[in-house]
Motif scaffolding. Sequence first.
Motif, PDB file in Angstrom:
ATOM      1  N   HIS A  47      37.206  29.019  51.726  1.00 46.22           N
ATOM      2  CA  HIS A  47      37.273  29.325  50.311  1.00 46.22           C
ATOM      3  C   HIS A  47      36.356  30.737  49.971  1.00 46.22           C
ATOM      4  O   HIS A  47      35.362  31.063  50.662  1.00 46.22           O
ATOM      5  CB  HIS A  47      36.421  28.310  49.638  1.00 46.22           C
ATOM      6  CG  HIS A  47      36.618  28.392  47.931  1.00 46.22           C
ATOM      7  ND1 HIS A  47      37.388  28.438  47.212  1.00 46.22           N
ATOM      8  CD2 HIS A  47      35.400  28.756  47.139  1.00 46.22           C
ATOM      9  CE1 HIS A  47      37.120  28.724  46.006  1.00 46.22           C
ATOM     10  NE2 HIS A  47      35.925  28.946  45.968  1.00 46.22           N
ATOM     11  N   ASP A  68      40.036  38.676  42.994  1.00 47.37           N
ATOM     12  CA  ASP A  68      39.367  38.487  44.169  1.00 47.37           C
ATOM     13  C   ASP A  68      39.358  39.754  45.002  1.00 47.37           C
ATOM     14  O   ASP A  68      40.835  39.968  45.293  1.00 47.37           O
ATOM     15  CB  ASP A  68      39.602  37.150  45.059  1.00 47.37           C
ATOM     16  CG  ASP A  68      39.686  35.937  44.024  1.00 47.37           C
ATOM     17  OD1 ASP A  68      38.384  35.765  43.094  1.00 47.37           O
ATOM     18  OD2 ASP A  68      40.454  35.028  44.210  1.00 47.37           O
ATOM     19  N   ASP A  79      45.334  34.872  42.168  1.00 45.15           N
ATOM     20  CA  ASP A  79      45.709  33.447  42.114  1.00 45.15           C
ATOM     21  C   ASP A  79      46.698  33.339  41.302  1.00 45.15           C
ATOM     22  O   ASP A  79      47.409  34.287  40.664  1.00 45.15           O
ATOM     23  CB  ASP A  79      44.449  32.674  41.293  1.00 45.15           C
ATOM     24  CG  ASP A  79      43.216  32.556  41.991  1.00 45.15           C
ATOM     25  OD1 ASP A  79      43.253  32.597  43.174  1.00 45.15           O
ATOM     26  OD2 ASP A  79      42.321  32.432  41.500  1.00 45.15           O
ATOM     27  N   GLU A  82      48.083  35.249  37.999  1.00 42.56           N
ATOM     28  CA  GLU A  82      47.237  36.286  37.596  1.00 42.56           C
ATOM     29  C   GLU A  82      48.009  37.622  37.418  1.00 42.56           C
ATOM     30  O   GLU A  82      47.841  38.581  36.698  1.00 42.56           O
ATOM     31  CB  GLU A  82      46.052  36.405  38.407  1.00 42.56           C
ATOM     32  CG  GLU A  82      44.875  35.358  38.076  1.00 42.56           C
ATOM     33  CD  GLU A  82      43.867  35.283  39.152  1.00 42.56           C
ATOM     34  OE1 GLU A  82      42.790  34.782  38.624  1.00 42.56           O
ATOM     35  OE2 GLU A  82      43.844  35.871  40.165  1.00 42.56           O
TER      36      GLU A  82
END
Length: 108
Positions: A47, A68, A79, A82
Amino acid sequence: MAEFDKPSSTEDEYFAREDIEKKRKLALQQAGQLAAQQREDLRKLHHMKCPKCGLDLHTLKKGKVEIDTCFECKGVWLDAGELEQVLHQGSENNGKVMGAILNLFKRS
């Protein structure tokens, strides 16, 4: 009288099948629990780690979207959904959001 005390072979087979079915169900339940635990362990291990270089990802908020990013390899990870949000924001702001995102990762 002794012949009534002894179970028939049909009864023995029935109880043997019942016992086997109980053991099979227990084994399936244990396998499911193990698989769930392994998935959770993998999630904890990976993660917010960069899929390319393995270092920590950092979340940057650009408009309404959290992106990210990896500052080591310059990777950008989105994700589900997005990318569409970024493109939509970019079209609303004449590409300013996407330009700001791309400027973060320009190589010097």
